[in-house]
Scaffold this active site. Structure first.
Site, PDB file in Angstrom:
ATOM      1  N   SER A   1      20.810  25.756  18.760  1.00  0.00           N
ATOM      2  CA  SER A   1      21.871  26.336  19.593  1.00  0.00           C
ATOM      3  C   SER A   1      23.137  26.771  18.864  1.00  0.00           C
ATOM      4  O   SER A   1      24.005  27.393  19.474  1.00  0.00           O
ATOM      5  CB  SER A   1      22.256  25.355  20.703  1.00  0.00           C
ATOM      6  OG  SER A   1      21.283  25.352  21.701  1.00  0.00           O
TER       7      SER A   1
ATOM      8  N   LYS B   1      33.341  24.947  22.421  1.00  0.00           N
ATOM      9  CA  LYS B   1      32.238  25.137  23.356  1.00  0.00           C
ATOM     10  C   LYS B   1      32.521  24.242  24.569  1.00  0.00           C
ATOM     11  O   LYS B   1      33.028  23.118  24.395  1.00  0.00           O
ATOM     12  CB  LYS B   1      30.924  24.738  22.674  1.00  0.00           C
ATOM     13  CG  LYS B   1      29.686  24.945  23.532  1.00  0.00           C
ATOM     14  CD  LYS B   1      28.413  24.595  22.752  1.00  0.00           C
ATOM     15  CE  LYS B   1      27.155  24.812  23.573  1.00  0.00           C
ATOM     16  NZ  LYS B   1      25.924  24.527  22.844  1.00  0.00           N
TER      17      LYS B   1
ATOM     18  N   SER C   1      22.299  27.930  22.800  1.00  0.00           N
ATOM     19  CA  SER C   1      23.183  27.842  23.926  1.00  0.00           C
ATOM     20  C   SER C   1      24.657  28.093  23.588  1.00  0.00           C
ATOM     21  O   SER C   1      25.461  28.318  24.494  1.00  0.00           O
ATOM     22  CB  SER C   1      23.073  26.454  24.564  1.00  0.00           C
ATOM     23  OG  SER C   1      23.478  25.455  23.656  1.00  0.00           O
TER      24      SER C   1
END
Lengths: 491, 96
Positions: free
Chosen positions: A176, A77, A152
């Site tokens: 997330s 990420k 996210s």
């Protein structure tokens, strides 16, 4: 032969048998990324050259590296710092930022011989649950390109679901990892607060943030936990508590295990199709000898309100570092230091981030601190106590990950900032209490969109959590389902 | 509880975010919606001053030994700045 949905152990077997080389494997996934990324936008940066170079090196030393992960591709990420590789956190503020060091999780992955294929898209500074707040554009859900992938860690979830990487890292502040895992039909683990180092993970809300993994199945999650989690003296919140042998405990029988069913997680907020899938999941656990126990988590509704005070308050402090002076974006429209700060932050941050910084500043400001921040912390201790009481009766708690399946991409129509807050209703309490939880596929809704089941464990007892989740996957097939979109990357 | 226009501008000042005149009204509307939403925490009668406000980490944080460890190179750090000259960072005038 390489298949895009191979598990980590399948890939490892293929490498060991020399069915394919590490370079072939890496190229296979990089080619898929090239085709898919134009359509689903799940990568911000693809590291084609460095990945192929690393793969060649791995092939040369394939006989001498004992690491179970050597030569396996993965993605990070874009919240994790990667030395001299652009790390944006989904923001214009860090559009061209080149970190000087690796995050601890990235360093460990490198040492194990894992090959990073790129950095995945995300909501700006991890603030959002649709991936639409990213400066680099929204990610699309591979199950339906008109739907959000969740957020996210939406880029990581979409990349794994589309068979572009075997696994990806993520971070979870209010859901997330678990929410996008549920919406994309994959497995996502948020370990206990403190279980994985956050050194080099760009901070959003430090009392809630936790790194974790998005994988094809629970077995892969267990492997990631075994090799990438653990104490790090560089992170003062990292816990020096022994880890388990996660992989070998996956196979323990569930006979007599108590699974808590919180009534607040199955009320009117939940879509009936999700309720139906979870009823089937409960039946599977009953057949495996588990005892289902009704429990109460009476303050669940209060969690969202407390979260939307605590997280913005902490973000307003953490994001003070982005001032245009030492790194990142700097506005050119400034004559003095004050206007440099103000213009940089106005131009560099997106709307959602600015809104959260302002609300957090308000909650911490003189006269409102007691009413909001202190009260939110009180709610938090009450919630934690609710979980403590529940865990006196049960080993694991079962519930939905999300109240609905993936919803339409439509950033422009979202005028009310609180509209999406309830999509994290079942995941937020877990972060407030610092507990581990996993989302695993548990079925499909009418529109052929994946449904996730959340299992919550006791602090630092990921072993039992992973064991229970894995046994479910041994007796279900939902985690083998793949989106039709994936075929378009095969051609 | 509602946030006034004056408070929005004050928040922008505290948070060092420039807020233009045209954005004040929309921000005021949105922040008031958020406040209305989070105000729920003040309605719960069971949650009062008697409840602790402990931070709920499941383990204790600790300090590392006060020892010098690896350091980043000063020149590389300054190069990360959007405006630097050798190992110095350039900013507009701070003190008149």
């Amino acid at each position: 032969m390489i298949t895009p949905t191979d598990s980590l152990s399948d890939i490892k077997k293929g490498l060991d048998n020399k069915s394919f080389s590490c370079k072939e494997l890496t190229k296979f996934f990089l080619d898929r990324i090239e085709k898919a990324n134009k359509k689903i936008n799940c990568f911000i940066t693809v590291c084609r050259e460095s990945a192929l170079k690393e793969a060649e090196k791995a092939d040369l030393k394939s006989n001498s590296v004992p690491s179970p992960f050597a030569g396996i591709p993965y993605a990070n990420k874009d919240i994790f710092c990667t030395s001299q590789i652009r790390t944006t956190c989904g923001s214009k503020m860090l559009e061209n930022f080149l970190p000087l060091y690796d995050a601890e999780i990235v360093r460990r992955a490198k040492n194990l011989g894992l090959i990073m294929l790129g950095k995945t898209n995300m909501d700006e500074f991890a603030m959002g649950s649709t991936n639409e707040t990213s400066f680099f554009g929204a990610v699309k859900n591979p199950w339906d390109l008109t739907k959000v992938p969740g957020g996210s860690s939406g880029g990581s979830a979409a990349a794994v679901a589309a068979g572009l990487v075997p696994f990806a890292t993520g971070s979870d502040t209010g859901g997330s990892i678990r929410q996008p895992a549920a919406l994309c039909g994959i497995t996502g683990l948020k370990p206990t607060y403190g279980r994985i180092s956050r050194f080099g993970m760009i901070a959003f809300a430090s009392s809630l943030d936790q790194a974790g993994f998005l994988t094809r199945n629970v077995e892969d999650c267990a492997l990631c936990m075994e090799f990438l989690s653990g104490f790090d003296p560089k992170d003062s919140t990292s816990a020096n508590i022994p880890k388990g042998d996660y992989s070998s405990e996956l196979y323990a029988k569930l006979e007599g295990k108590k699974i808590g069913i919180p009534k607040e997680y199955f009320d009117g907020n939940l879509d009936s199709e999700i309720g139906h899938c979870l009823a089937e999941a409960k039946d599977i656990f009953s057949k495996l000898g588990c005892v289902l126990v009704d429990i109460e988590l009476p303050n669940t509704e209060m969690a969202i309100a407390a979260y939307y005070i605590i997280a913005p308050a902490e973000c307003s402090s953490n994001l003070a570092r982005f001032d245009g002076v030492r790194y990142g974006f700097r506005s050119i429209n400034s004559n003095d230091i004050d206007s440099l700060y103000k213009n940089t932050r106005n131009e560099g941050f997106g709307t959602e981030v600015k809104r959260r910084i302002l609300i957090g500043t308000y909650a911490l400001s003189s006269g409102y601190y007691d009413k909001y921040y202190e009260q939110a912390q009180r709610v938090r201790s009450v919630l934690k106590n609710d979980f403590n009481q529940a865990f006196k009766k049960v080993d694991v708690i079962l519930g939905p990950t999300t109240p609905s399946t993936a919803f339409p991409l439509n950033k422009e129509a979202r005028n009310d900032p609180t509209e999406l807050y309830s999509s994290d209703l079942y995941t937020i309490p877990v972060n407030l209490a610092g507990l581990p939880a996993i989302s695993i596929p548990a079925g499909f809704g009418k529109k052929e969109l994946p449904i996730g089941m959340q299992l919550i464990g006791q602090a630092f007892n990921e072993r039992v959590l992973l064991n229970v989740a894995h046994q479910f996957q041994l007796h279900s097939e939902w985690h083998y389902q793949i989106p039709k979109f994936n075929e378009s990357c095969d051609e | 509880m509602t946030i006034t226009r004056k408070e929005i501008l004050k928040l922008g000042d505290l948070a060092k975010i420039e807020i233009s005149e045209k954005d004040v009204e929309e921000l005021q509307k949105q922040l008031n919606k958020i406040l209305k939403f989070v105000d729920k925490i003040n309605e719960q009668p069971l949650i009062n001053n008697q409840n602790s406000i402990e931070v709920s980490a499941p383990h204790k944080s600790r300090l590392r030994p006060d020892e010098i460890t690896e350091n980043l190179d000063r020149l590389s750090i300054s190069k990360n700045s959007p405006n630097s000259s050798e190992s110095l960072i350039t900013v507009p005038l701070v003190i008149e």
